[in-house]
Design a protein around this motif. Structure first.
Motif, PDB file in Angstrom:
ATOM      1  N   ARG A  86      28.074 -26.114  38.209  1.00  0.00           N
ATOM      2  CA  ARG A  86      28.921 -26.020  39.404  1.00  0.00           C
ATOM      3  C   ARG A  86      28.477 -24.839  40.258  1.00  0.00           C
ATOM      4  N   TYR A  87      28.409 -25.087  41.566  1.00  0.00           N
ATOM      5  CA  TYR A  87      28.048 -24.044  42.523  1.00  0.00           C
ATOM      6  C   TYR A  87      29.209 -23.832  43.502  1.00  0.00           C
ATOM      7  N   LYS A  88      29.442 -22.594  43.835  1.00  0.00           N
ATOM      8  CA  LYS A  88      30.385 -22.256  44.902  1.00  0.00           C
ATOM      9  C   LYS A  88      29.681 -21.293  45.840  1.00  0.00           C
ATOM     10  N   ASN A  89      29.546 -21.708  47.119  1.00  0.00           N
ATOM     11  CA  ASN A  89      28.782 -20.918  48.090  1.00  0.00           C
ATOM     12  C   ASN A  89      27.381 -20.607  47.555  1.00  0.00           C
ATOM     13  N   ASP A  90      26.762 -21.617  46.915  1.00  0.00           N
ATOM     14  CA  ASP A  90      25.397 -21.530  46.384  1.00  0.00           C
ATOM     15  C   ASP A  90      25.254 -20.616  45.171  1.00  0.00           C
ATOM     16  N   SER A  91      26.364 -20.114  44.636  1.00  0.00           N
ATOM     17  CA  SER A  91      26.330 -19.289  43.417  1.00  0.00           C
ATOM     18  C   SER A  91      26.866 -20.100  42.238  1.00  0.00           C
ATOM     19  N   VAL A  92      26.217 -19.944  41.070  1.00  0.00           N
ATOM     20  CA  VAL A  92      26.636 -20.687  39.887  1.00  0.00           C
ATOM     21  C   VAL A  92      27.989 -20.192  39.396  1.00  0.00           C
TER      22      VAL A  92
END
Length: 249
Positions: A86-92
């Motif tokens: 899962r990524y949020k704002n391209d961060s894992v």
């Protein structure tokens, strides 16, 4: 002379009948895939929208990479080789195992149904011929699908039944039993069939039994006898195919 001609015709008819061997399960699946044009998914990126998410299936040399992107949040789930990231704002985002499992199951399920009947060629699929059955006045080949634990995914214990038209091999109905969330049965009827770039896609009316039942093989008759109720509509939108070059040598 007439007697010999008559005998010859009888033998010819018998020979012709013998040559018309019943189709085996694998042949039915091959013809259904041919009708659907879904082999094109092996060389094209498939993009579509389902409810609040955009989905993308990308063919690779090691199977498909599945994505689910939220329309309302900056969240993207990527499922590849049996692992979900899962990524949020391209961060894992670090997920608990149970949470990752839930997301993985959800992402895989949507993509699985979208790729049918192509996925019925997966190595984990075990086919059983259930003969033919008539639904709404049409005759169908009826196949049951089980999955081996090795390669069968997180829901390998689920059981599916598919109905393929005996004339054109369209997949007009499907049903399945599931174990999670106390288990149950579902029956889907294909609607809104359309062709996009040579590939057949369809939406579904999603039904469940009006009373608790575990007899998956009887669910076609239950539908015929008005013992199912409409639960939801499965509608995929904005379907797009994009060519994908693969060099797997």
């Amino acid at each position: 002379m007439t007697k010999y001609i008559f005998s010859f015709l009888i033998l010819a008819l018998i020979s012709c009948k013998d040559s018309e061997k019943p189709l085996i399960s694998e042949e039915i699946i091959d013809k259904a895939i041919e009708y659907s044009g879904k082999t094109k998914l092996n060389k094209n990126v498939l993009k579509f929208t389902f409810r609040d998410y955009d989905y993308k299936a990308t063919p690779t040399c090691d199977g498909f990479e599945f994505e689910r992107i939220s329309k309302t949040k900056s969240i993207k789930d990527v499922l590849y080789k049996g692992e979900l990231t899962r990524y949020k704002n391209d961060s894992v985002v670090k997920l608990a195992d149970t949470t990752a499992f839930k997301y993985m199951e959800s992402v895989n399920s949507v993509h699985y149904f979208m790729q049918l009947p192509l996925r019925l060629k997966d190595d984990a699929v075990k086919l059983t011929d259930l003969g033919t059955e008539e639904i709404e006045g049409n005759e169908y080949y009826k196949l049951k699908v089980n999955f081996s634990e090795d390669g069968g995914g997180v829901d390998f214990e689920d059981i599916y039944i598919y109905w393929f038209d005996v004339e054109d091999f369209s997949m007009d109905y499907l049903a399945y039993s599931f174990i999670v969330n106390e288990g149950g049965l579902r029956f889907r009827k294909a609607i809104n069939r359309r062709t996009v770039d040579g590939v057949v896609f369809q939406d579904y009316e999603n039904y469940k039994p009006k009373s608790k039942s575990k007899k998956l093989e009887d669910i076609g008759k239950m539908y015929e006898n008005d013992k199912l109720e409409l639960l939801s509509l499965i509608q995929n939108e904005e379907i797009e195919l994009l060519p994908k070059e693969l060099n797997c040598n």
